[in-house]
Design a protein around this motif. Structure first.
Motif, PDB file in Angstrom:
ATOM      1  N   GLY A 285       3.055   4.470 213.638  1.00 23.93           N
ATOM      2  CA  GLY A 285       4.033   5.493 213.181  1.00 23.93           C
ATOM      3  C   GLY A 285       5.475   4.996 213.251  1.00 23.93           C
ATOM      4  O   GLY A 285       6.181   5.322 212.513  1.00 23.93           O
ATOM      5  N   ASP A 286       5.843   4.363 214.170  1.00 24.53           N
ATOM      6  CA  ASP A 286       6.850   3.546 214.617  1.00 24.53           C
ATOM      7  C   ASP A 286       7.347   2.599 213.462  1.00 24.53           C
ATOM      8  O   ASP A 286       8.462   2.681 212.847  1.00 24.53           O
ATOM      9  N   ARG A 287       6.280   1.784 212.968  1.00 31.08           N
ATOM     10  CA  ARG A 287       6.612   1.035 212.086  1.00 31.08           C
ATOM     11  C   ARG A 287       6.581   1.687 210.456  1.00 31.08           C
ATOM     12  O   ARG A 287       7.448   1.225 209.613  1.00 31.08           O
TER      13      ARG A 287
ATOM     14  N   PRO B 120      -0.738  11.605 217.240  1.00 37.46           N
ATOM     15  CA  PRO B 120       0.036  11.647 218.188  1.00 37.46           C
ATOM     16  C   PRO B 120       1.565  11.979 217.140  1.00 37.46           C
ATOM     17  O   PRO B 120       1.810  11.568 216.276  1.00 37.46           O
ATOM     18  N   ARG B 121       2.234  12.539 218.098  1.00 34.40           N
ATOM     19  CA  ARG B 121       3.646  13.101 217.718  1.00 34.40           C
ATOM     20  C   ARG B 121       4.436  11.853 217.106  1.00 34.40           C
ATOM     21  O   ARG B 121       5.206  12.095 216.085  1.00 34.40           O
ATOM     22  N   ARG B 122       4.546  10.688 217.781  1.00 28.77           N
ATOM     23  CA  ARG B 122       5.259   9.512 217.211  1.00 28.77           C
ATOM     24  C   ARG B 122       4.807   9.189 215.907  1.00 28.77           C
ATOM     25  O   ARG B 122       5.575   8.990 215.294  1.00 28.77           O
TER      26      ARG B 122
ATOM     27  N   LEU C  67       5.934   9.120 209.812  1.00 24.05           N
ATOM     28  CA  LEU C  67       5.602   9.898 208.440  1.00 24.05           C
ATOM     29  C   LEU C  67       6.911  10.442 207.953  1.00 24.05           C
ATOM     30  O   LEU C  67       7.072  10.433 206.704  1.00 24.05           O
ATOM     31  N   MET C  68       7.475  11.203 208.804  1.00 26.25           N
ATOM     32  CA  MET C  68       8.537  12.306 208.444  1.00 26.25           C
ATOM     33  C   MET C  68       9.736  11.374 208.168  1.00 26.25           C
ATOM     34  O   MET C  68      10.298  11.880 207.182  1.00 26.25           O
ATOM     35  N   LYS C  69       9.932  10.550 208.803  1.00 26.64           N
ATOM     36  CA  LYS C  69      11.133   9.614 208.585  1.00 26.64           C
ATOM     37  C   LYS C  69      10.872   8.788 207.260  1.00 26.64           C
ATOM     38  O   LYS C  69      12.063   8.430 206.787  1.00 26.64           O
TER      39      LYS C  69
ATOM     40  N   THR D 183       3.504  18.080 208.150  1.00 24.48           N
ATOM     41  CA  THR D 183       4.400  16.912 208.140  1.00 24.48           C
ATOM     42  C   THR D 183       4.940  16.758 206.558  1.00 24.48           C
ATOM     43  O   THR D 183       6.163  16.696 206.319  1.00 24.48           O
ATOM     44  N   TYR D 184       4.073  16.686 205.678  1.00 26.70           N
ATOM     45  CA  TYR D 184       4.394  16.657 204.326  1.00 26.70           C
ATOM     46  C   TYR D 184       5.104  17.904 203.772  1.00 26.70           C
ATOM     47  O   TYR D 184       5.887  17.787 202.771  1.00 26.70           O
ATOM     48  N   GLU D 185       4.728  19.208 204.409  1.00 30.68           N
ATOM     49  CA  GLU D 185       5.396  20.344 203.983  1.00 30.68           C
ATOM     50  C   GLU D 185       6.570  20.096 204.361  1.00 30.68           C
ATOM     51  O   GLU D 185       7.642  20.672 203.491  1.00 30.68           O
ATOM     52  N   GLU D 186       7.190  19.819 205.588  1.00 32.18           N
ATOM     53  CA  GLU D 186       8.427  19.673 206.034  1.00 32.18           C
ATOM     54  C   GLU D 186       9.272  18.532 205.092  1.00 32.18           C
ATOM     55  O   GLU D 186      10.427  18.814 204.807  1.00 32.18           O
TER      56      GLU D 186
END
Length: 164
Positions: free
Chosen positions: A54-56, A81-83, A88-90, A115-118
């Protein structure tokens, strides 16, 4: 311990490999899938380094499509995991979402779809052979919030469709 298979994909995502267009996150390892424009990340237990992925993903500009393949809550320890979800969000390059043989009725499916809704920037959503019981509301919300959608595919899904 991270597998060499996942390490290769992490490196490609982190280096923003311009040839990496598709990221497949799966509970099964498919031989030779970590080649060309596809990178595969295998998740078989909650300690599969999804946070690092996720970080990457958050700063990657090459990945256009993300595929979640045969993931269940057991593979990720309940929920993603939240991270990972924040990554994905960023991310600004992912425009296509595919869910294959996933259970959308629980926390796992809901967290991906929310996540993809937001984020609201998908051009394509494909849901294939997924279990929909209880996950229809999240799916409909994700579809409705993505005003750029050009393609929606629901194929061979099962479960009762209940609309609230």
């Amino acid at each position: 311990m991270i597998t060499s298979y996942n390490r290769d994909t992490l490196v490609r995502v982190q280096k923003d490999d311009p040839t990496l267009r598709v990221l497949r996150i799966s509970s099964i390892k498919t031989p030779n899938l970590n080649l060309g424009d596809v990178g595969c990340f295998v998740v078989i237990s909650p300690d599969s380094h999804l946070e690092s992925l996720g970080d990457r993903i958050s700063s990657n500009t090459s990945i256009e499509c993300i595929i979640f393949d045969r993931l269940t809550s057991e593979h990720v320890g309940g929920d993603l995991p939240r991270r990972f979800l924040e990554g994905l969000m960023k991310n600004g390059s992912i425009r296509k979402l595919k869910l294959v043989q996933c259970d959308l009725s629980g926390a796992l499916g809901s967290s991906i779809l929310e996540t993809y809704e937001e984020r609201g920037k998908l051009t394509s959503i494909a849901v294939r052979s997924c279990h929909l019981d209880g996950g229809v509301d999240a799916l409909i919300s994700a579809i409705a919030s993505n005003s750029f959608l050009q393609r929606i595919c629901l194929k061979n899904c099962r479960g009762r469709l209940r609309f609230n």
